[in-house]
Write a protein that holds these residues in place. Structure first.
Motif, PDB file in Angstrom:
ATOM      1  N   ASP A  32       0.874  -1.161   0.000  1.00 15.16           N
ATOM      2  CA  ASP A  32       0.000   0.000   0.000  1.00 15.16           C
ATOM      3  C   ASP A  32       0.922   1.225   0.000  1.00 15.16           C
ATOM      4  OD1 ASP A  32      -2.226   1.775   0.534  1.00 15.16           O
ATOM      5  OD2 ASP A  32      -1.526   1.807   2.625  1.00 15.16           O
ATOM      6  N   ASP A  34      -0.114   5.094   0.805  1.00 10.41           N
ATOM      7  CA  ASP A  34      -0.309   6.113   1.843  1.00 10.41           C
ATOM      8  C   ASP A  34      -0.379   5.558   3.255  1.00 10.41           C
ATOM      9  OD1 ASP A  34      -0.472   8.676   0.371  1.00 10.41           O
ATOM     10  OD2 ASP A  34      -2.018   7.581  -0.714  1.00 10.41           O
ATOM     11  N   ASN A  35       0.460   6.133   4.076  1.00 11.89           N
ATOM     12  CA  ASN A  35       0.597   5.775   5.491  1.00 11.89           C
ATOM     13  C   ASN A  35       1.170   4.375   5.728  1.00 11.89           C
ATOM     14  OD1 ASN A  35       0.233   8.071   6.895  1.00 11.89           O
ATOM     15  ND2 ASN A  35      -1.940   7.766   7.319  1.00 11.89           N
ATOM     16  N   THR A  36       1.612   3.716   4.625  1.00 13.33           N
ATOM     17  CA  THR A  36       2.344   2.453   4.788  1.00 13.33           C
ATOM     18  C   THR A  36       3.817   2.684   4.460  1.00 13.33           C
ATOM     19  OG1 THR A  36       0.423   1.085   4.300  1.00 13.33           O
ATOM     20  CG2 THR A  36       2.567   0.064   3.989  1.00 13.33           C
ATOM     21  N   ASP A 116      -1.713  -0.503   5.884  1.00 18.65           N
ATOM     22  CA  ASP A 116      -2.081   0.035   7.199  1.00 18.65           C
ATOM     23  C   ASP A 116      -3.582  -0.022   7.474  1.00 18.65           C
ATOM     24  OD1 ASP A 116      -2.403   2.205   5.222  1.00 18.65           O
ATOM     25  OD2 ASP A 116      -2.972   3.384   6.988  1.00 18.65           O
ATOM     26  N   GLN A 117      -4.374  -0.514   6.500  1.00 17.79           N
ATOM     27  CA  GLN A 117      -5.817  -0.508   6.733  1.00 17.79           C
ATOM     28  C   GLN A 117      -6.459  -1.894   6.598  1.00 17.79           C
ATOM     29  OE1 GLN A 117      -8.434   2.684   5.588  1.00 17.79           O
ATOM     30  NE2 GLN A 117      -6.733   3.698   4.563  1.00 17.79           N
ATOM     31  N   ASP A 121      -6.563  -2.957   2.600  1.00 13.66           N
ATOM     32  CA  ASP A 121      -5.376  -3.781   2.327  1.00 13.66           C
ATOM     33  C   ASP A 121      -5.533  -5.222   2.813  1.00 13.66           C
ATOM     34  OD1 ASP A 121      -4.037  -1.364   1.459  1.00 13.66           O
ATOM     35  OD2 ASP A 121      -3.872  -0.857   3.586  1.00 13.66           O
TER      36      ASP A 121
END
Ligand SMILES: [Mg+2]
Length: 167
Positions: A32, A34-36, A116-117, A121
């Protein structure tokens, strides 16, 4: 509920035990974005993360980025890393995951997905029998819609723990 359960949980990318990937005979990783591997609100990757991904490439892991974000942002990071990418993936829809699997040219059993989700994910990866790794988000700053999802995610984790599905 089982489809939301990550196979592996880590607080950061560096914390992921690569021996486990070796044991599972993982040869490709779907990341992933964003934010990963990059903070959601940042244009640049942290050098430690760039180095970590580069070391995976040096160990011959095949890597593909899979993101719900717009092509321009995903392409920029993918080009920087020199890896293929699938943007606007509408995760957890299977189509984007299938495209990423095709990019990697591996069987699903040989692929891990790191994100991160839970609801995008992990759910998407589990639906295709990939090895799912859930990492803590890099930034507390998130897209408004994601903040709402986070509340539901916290609740889901509570339920998974209560049911003994995860520790
Ligand atoms: Mg993300």
């Amino acid at each position: 509920m089982q489809l939301l359960k990550p196979d592996y949980i880590a607080t950061s990318l560096h914390e992921i035990d690569l021996d486990i990937l070796r044991q599972k005979q993982i040869r490709g990783i779907i990341f992933d974005l964003d934010n990963t591997i990059i903070a959601w609100d940042s244009p640049n990757m942290q050098p430690e993360i760039t180095d970590w991904i580069q070391s995976l490439l040096n160990q011959n892991y095949r890597i593909c980025l899979l993101s719900n974000n717009m092509p321009r942002r995903v392409k920029e990071i993918a080009d920087y890393l020199g890896v293929p990418y699938v943007p606007r993936a509408y995760k957890p829809v299977k189509t984007g995951f299938r495209r990423a699997i095709t990019e990697l040219g591996l069987n699903p059993e040989e692929i891990a997905v790191i994100g991160d989700q839970l609801f995008t994910d992990i759910l998407g990866g589990n639906r295709l029998n990939l090895f799912t790794i859930w990492v803590s988000p890099l930034s507390k700053n998130e897209f408004f819609g994601t903040k709402i999802t986070r509340k539901i995610e916290q609740f889901t984790i509570m339920v998974l723990k209560a049911k003994g599905v995860i520790q």
